[in-house]
Scaffold this motif. Structure first.
Motif, short mmCIF file in Angstrom:
data_model
loop_
_atom_site.label_atom_id
_atom_site.label_comp_id
_atom_site.label_asym_id
_atom_site.label_seq_id
_atom_site.Cartn_x
_atom_site.Cartn_y
_atom_site.Cartn_z
N ILE A 1 11.57 -15.22 10.40
CA ILE A 1 11.55 -14.68 11.76
C ILE A 1 11.73 -13.17 11.73
CG2 ILE A 1 12.68 -14.72 14.03
CD1 ILE A 1 13.60 -17.57 13.35
N ASP A 2 10.81 -12.49 12.39
CA ASP A 2 10.86 -11.03 12.44
C ASP A 2 11.35 -10.54 13.80
OD1 ASP A 2 10.30 -8.37 11.51
OD2 ASP A 2 8.56 -8.37 12.83
N MET B 1 4.70 -14.34 2.92
CA MET B 1 4.54 -15.20 4.08
C MET B 1 4.61 -14.38 5.36
SD MET B 1 6.79 -18.54 5.15
CE MET B 1 6.32 -19.38 3.64
N LYS B 2 3.70 -14.65 6.29
CA LYS B 2 3.65 -13.88 7.53
C LYS B 2 4.85 -14.19 8.41
CE LYS B 2 0.40 -12.47 11.09
NZ LYS B 2 -0.97 -12.64 11.63
N LYS B 3 5.45 -13.16 8.96
CA LYS B 3 6.62 -13.32 9.80
C LYS B 3 6.24 -13.90 11.15
CE LYS B 3 9.88 -11.38 7.20
NZ LYS B 3 11.20 -11.95 6.88
N LYS B 4 7.22 -14.56 11.80
CA LYS B 4 6.99 -15.22 13.07
C LYS B 4 7.85 -14.61 14.17
CE LYS B 4 5.74 -19.80 11.22
NZ LYS B 4 5.58 -19.35 9.84
N VAL B 5 7.42 -14.85 15.41
CA VAL B 5 8.19 -14.46 16.58
C VAL B 5 8.79 -15.72 17.18
CG1 VAL B 5 8.14 -13.33 18.83
CG2 VAL B 5 6.59 -12.56 17.01
N LEU B 6 10.10 -15.73 17.36
CA LEU B 6 10.80 -16.86 17.97
C LEU B 6 11.00 -16.54 19.45
CD1 LEU B 6 12.12 -19.61 17.31
CD2 LEU B 6 14.28 -18.38 16.95
N ILE B 7 10.65 -17.48 20.32
CA ILE B 7 10.65 -17.22 21.76
C ILE B 7 11.45 -18.27 22.51
CG2 ILE B 7 9.19 -16.94 23.80
CD1 ILE B 7 6.88 -16.32 21.90
N HIS B 8 12.32 -17.78 23.40
CA HIS B 8 12.99 -18.67 24.36
C HIS B 8 12.86 -18.03 25.75
CE1 HIS B 8 16.82 -20.91 25.87
NE2 HIS B 8 15.69 -21.41 26.33
N VAL B 9 11.78 -18.36 26.43
CA VAL B 9 11.46 -17.81 27.74
C VAL B 9 11.14 -18.97 28.68
CG1 VAL B 9 9.88 -16.31 29.02
CG2 VAL B 9 10.58 -15.68 26.72
N TYR B 10 11.74 -18.98 29.87
CA TYR B 10 11.58 -20.13 30.77
C TYR B 10 10.74 -19.84 32.01
CZ TYR B 10 15.64 -17.88 32.97
OH TYR B 10 16.49 -16.98 33.54
N THR B 11 10.56 -18.57 32.38
CA THR B 11 9.68 -18.24 33.50
C THR B 11 8.23 -18.39 33.05
OG1 THR B 11 11.30 -16.70 34.44
CG2 THR B 11 9.02 -16.48 35.17
N GLU C 1 21.04 -7.91 12.20
CA GLU C 1 20.71 -7.04 11.06
C GLU C 1 19.36 -7.41 10.44
OE1 GLU C 1 22.44 -4.41 10.13
OE2 GLU C 1 23.85 -4.78 11.76
N LYS C 2 18.96 -8.68 10.64
CA LYS C 2 17.73 -9.17 10.00
C LYS C 2 16.61 -9.46 11.00
CE LYS C 2 20.25 -11.23 6.12
NZ LYS C 2 20.56 -12.48 5.38
N VAL C 3 16.98 -9.76 12.24
CA VAL C 3 15.99 -10.15 13.24
C VAL C 3 16.10 -9.21 14.44
CG1 VAL C 3 15.16 -11.97 14.77
CG2 VAL C 3 16.12 -12.57 12.54
N ARG C 4 15.02 -8.52 14.73
CA ARG C 4 15.00 -7.66 15.91
C ARG C 4 14.94 -8.53 17.16
NH1 ARG C 4 9.93 -4.12 14.36
NH2 ARG C 4 9.20 -6.20 13.83
N THR C 5 15.63 -8.12 18.20
CA THR C 5 15.77 -8.96 19.38
C THR C 5 15.44 -8.20 20.66
OG1 THR C 5 17.46 -10.33 18.31
CG2 THR C 5 17.35 -10.41 20.71
N ILE C 6 14.63 -8.84 21.51
CA ILE C 6 14.33 -8.33 22.85
C ILE C 6 14.97 -9.28 23.86
CG2 ILE C 6 12.55 -7.77 24.53
CD1 ILE C 6 10.60 -7.33 22.24
#
Length: 294
Positions: A49-50, A1-11, A74-79
């Motif tokens: 989630i990747d 299954m293709k990994k997803k990007v989870l986003i919480h951005v308000y600007t 450890e499992k999800v890279r975070t910016i």
């Protein structure tokens, strides 16, 4: 299954830029708007989630940090996106072991390179020139030193800490080197830079990394090196030493000399058996004198 990007951005503009970058490059994403929605969607598909991208809300600082803590680093890279250089904010984000920090506003071209670097695992790296390039090492070193000085100037203007780690290794064949380089790239943040410095030496440049976090960078290097021992039989040695601008020096020459001296001392101490408390200081001084006279 293709990994997803989870986003919480308000600007709005930043969000539009990030979503366009992801869509144009074929990456699936899922957006959240508050803490409760983050908890629900993260629990629902956390194995899919990747990458997690969150814009830090300085007006609701602690709550915003709590959302980041919810993510399994450890499992999800975070910016984490922040709005100004702040040692306090950067220290808090680093303490949560986020993979990267982006200071807004950022030109879309640079933002795109930052985000896409998380997916480009096959990206070529300047870590080590090929055999046919080795005759040009001297020129390569001069170019790198210019870049190092540029990083110091940026840190000076931005008033943020900049750490360096000099790594010296021995007797790595090509498969071992490839494994070491690959593992190291996975462990470091995308803001970190790894340069092939000279024969059997690499230099890590770590923006936004204060001195008290140097040990974490050094542990990442050791962890990457340990992979060699797990995968292949190796008796090669590793020595490393880190310094931080501006605490340990304001110019590259002073920082580099301290790292070289630190590695030299580590080599001397490694020749003796027992703990540091058990080693006679006169013995160390005698060995140092011998090395100097050689």
């Amino acid at each position: 299954m293709k990994k997803k990007v989870l986003i919480h951005v308000y600007t709005i503009q930043v969000k539009n830029d990030i979503l366009s970058i992801l869509v144009n490059n074929g990456h699936d994403f899922l957006e959240v708007f508050n803490k409760s929605e983050l908890n629900f969607k993260y629990n629902l598909i956390k194995d899919q989630i990747d990458l997690y991208i969150q814009e830090l809300d300085e007006n609701n600082y602690e709550e915003s940090l709590d959302q980041i803590r919810r993510i399994d680093m450890e499992k999800v890279r975070t910016i984490v996106l922040i709005h100004k250089y702040s040692k306090h904010v950067i220290d808090d984000a680093l303490a949560l072991k986020v993979k990267d920090i982006i200071v807004l506003p950022m030109e879309r071209t640079h933002l795109s390179k930052k985000i896409l670097s998380f997916f480009d695992t096959q990206k070529s790296s300047p870590l080590m020139p090929s055999n046919q390039d080795k005759v040009q090492i001297q020129n390569y070193m001069e170019i790198d030193i210019d870049k190092i000085r540029d990083e110091i100037n940026r840190a000076m203007r931005g008033k943020y800490p900049l750490s360096f780690v000099l790594v010296q290794y021995h007797s790595l064949d090509q498969p071992q080197w490839v494994l070491f380089k690959s593992t190291l790239n996975q462990l470091l943040r995308t803001t970190d830079i790894v340069m092939y410095f000279e024969a059997n030496n690499i230099l890590l440049i770590c923006p936004f990394t204060p001195k008290n976090f140097l040990v974490e960078v050094e542990n990442k290097v050791r962890k990457a090196y340990d992979q060699i021992k797990k995968e292949v039989s190796s008796r090669s040695a590793l020595f490393l030493y880190g310094v931080t601008f501006p605490e340990d020096g304001n110019v590259w020459e002073a920082l580099y000399n301290e790292m070289k001296d630190g590695i030299h001392d580590s080599k001397v101490i490694s020749k003796f058996e027992g703990t540091l408390k058990q080693i006679n200081p006169n013995t160390i001084r005698t060995q140092l004198k011998k090395d100097y006279e050689q």
